[in-house]
Design an enzyme around this catalytic site. Structure first.
Site, PDB file in Angstrom:
ATOM      1  N   HIS A 190       0.830  -1.212   0.000  1.00 21.28           N
ATOM      2  CA  HIS A 190       0.000   0.000   0.000  1.00 21.28           C
ATOM      3  C   HIS A 190       0.859   1.254   0.000  1.00 21.28           C
ATOM      4  O   HIS A 190       2.053   1.208   0.294  1.00 21.28           O
ATOM      5  CB  HIS A 190      -0.970   0.030   1.195  1.00 21.28           C
ATOM      6  CG  HIS A 190      -0.309   0.022   2.547  1.00 21.28           C
ATOM      7  ND1 HIS A 190      -0.043  -1.121   3.236  1.00 21.28           N
ATOM      8  CD2 HIS A 190       0.122   1.031   3.341  1.00 21.28           C
ATOM      9  CE1 HIS A 190       0.524  -0.827   4.394  1.00 21.28           C
ATOM     10  NE2 HIS A 190       0.646   0.480   4.486  1.00 21.28           N
ATOM     11  N   HIS A 230       4.113   7.095   3.743  1.00 25.09           N
ATOM     12  CA  HIS A 230       5.039   5.970   3.567  1.00 25.09           C
ATOM     13  C   HIS A 230       4.532   5.043   2.462  1.00 25.09           C
ATOM     14  O   HIS A 230       3.376   5.133   2.042  1.00 25.09           O
ATOM     15  CB  HIS A 230       5.243   5.189   4.877  1.00 25.09           C
ATOM     16  CG  HIS A 230       4.030   4.486   5.419  1.00 25.09           C
ATOM     17  ND1 HIS A 230       3.192   5.033   6.355  1.00 25.09           N
ATOM     18  CD2 HIS A 230       3.515   3.248   5.158  1.00 25.09           C
ATOM     19  CE1 HIS A 230       2.240   4.180   6.653  1.00 25.09           C
ATOM     20  NE2 HIS A 230       2.393   3.080   5.942  1.00 25.09           N
ATOM     21  N   GLU A 290       7.744   1.002   4.939  1.00 27.34           N
ATOM     22  CA  GLU A 290       7.212  -0.037   5.809  1.00 27.34           C
ATOM     23  C   GLU A 290       7.431  -1.374   5.130  1.00 27.34           C
ATOM     24  O   GLU A 290       7.180  -1.521   3.934  1.00 27.34           O
ATOM     25  CB  GLU A 290       5.700   0.207   6.026  1.00 27.34           C
ATOM     26  CG  GLU A 290       5.038  -0.826   6.925  1.00 27.34           C
ATOM     27  CD  GLU A 290       3.538  -0.539   7.152  1.00 27.34           C
ATOM     28  OE1 GLU A 290       2.925   0.167   6.326  1.00 27.34           O
ATOM     29  OE2 GLU A 290       2.997  -1.010   8.163  1.00 27.34           O
TER      30      GLU A 290
END
Ligand code: CO
Length: 136
Positions: A7, A81, A132
Site C-alpha cells: 500500500h 510511507h 514499511e
C-alpha cells in the site's frame, strides 16, 4: 528480497473527508473501508482497495500520534510511507541492518494495521521515503 507494493499511505487531517474523496467525490466507486481506530499505532485508518494495491488513509489519533509532526509540516496531508511485502521480516531486517540501514523504533517487528508484523525503515536511507516492510 522486496515483494509487491502492499500500500501507499497518505496522512490526512480529516479522514472522513478523505474517504469521501475516494468513495465518490473524485474517484467514483472505489471500495473504501470504514474508519478503524488503531490506538496502538496512534492513527485511525481507512483502506481504499484498488485492483493491484491499496491506499491507506491515516488520521492522527491521540496526543502522541506518530503522524502529528508530519501533518504539522504538511497541513493538507501528503504521502507518508510506502509498504512493501517481504516473506520473512526478521531476515529482511537483518539483511538491511547488515548493510547499514536504520530501522525506526526498537527494531523489533510490531503488529501492523492488517494484523501482520511490520517494521519501518528510516527515510534517510531511502531518498526521503519512509518504508514499511510487512510480512505476508
Ligand atoms: Co502502512
Amino acid at each position: 528480497m522486496l515483494g509487491r507494493l502492499n500500500h501507499v499511505a497518505i496522512a490526512v487531517p480529516d479522514i472522513a473527508a478523505a474517504a469521501e474523496i475516494y468513495r465518490s467525490t473524485f474517484v467514483m466507486g472505489a471500495k473504501v473501508s470504514e474508519a478503524v481506530p488503531q490506538p496502538d499505532h496512534g492513527v485511525t485508518t481507512v483502506f481504499v482497495e484498488l485492483e493491484n494495491t491499496k491506499i491507506e488513509l491515516l488520521e492522527p489519533l491521540g496526543d502522541k500520534s506518530p503522524i502529528a509532526n508530519f501533518l504539522k509540516k504538511n497541513p493538507s496531508g501528503g504521502i507518508h510511507h510506502v509498504c512493501y511485502e517481504v516473506e520473512d521480516i526478521l531476515a529482511a531486517r537483518d539483511q538491511m541492518l547488515a548493510k547499514g540501514a536504520t530501522i525506526t523504533g526498537t527494531g523489533e517487528p510490531k503488529i501492523g494495521a492488517h494484523g501482520k508484523p511490520v517494521i519501518f525503515m528510516h527515510p534517510k536511507d531511502f531518498n526521503g521515503t519512509l518504508i514499511e516492510l510487512e510480512q505476508v
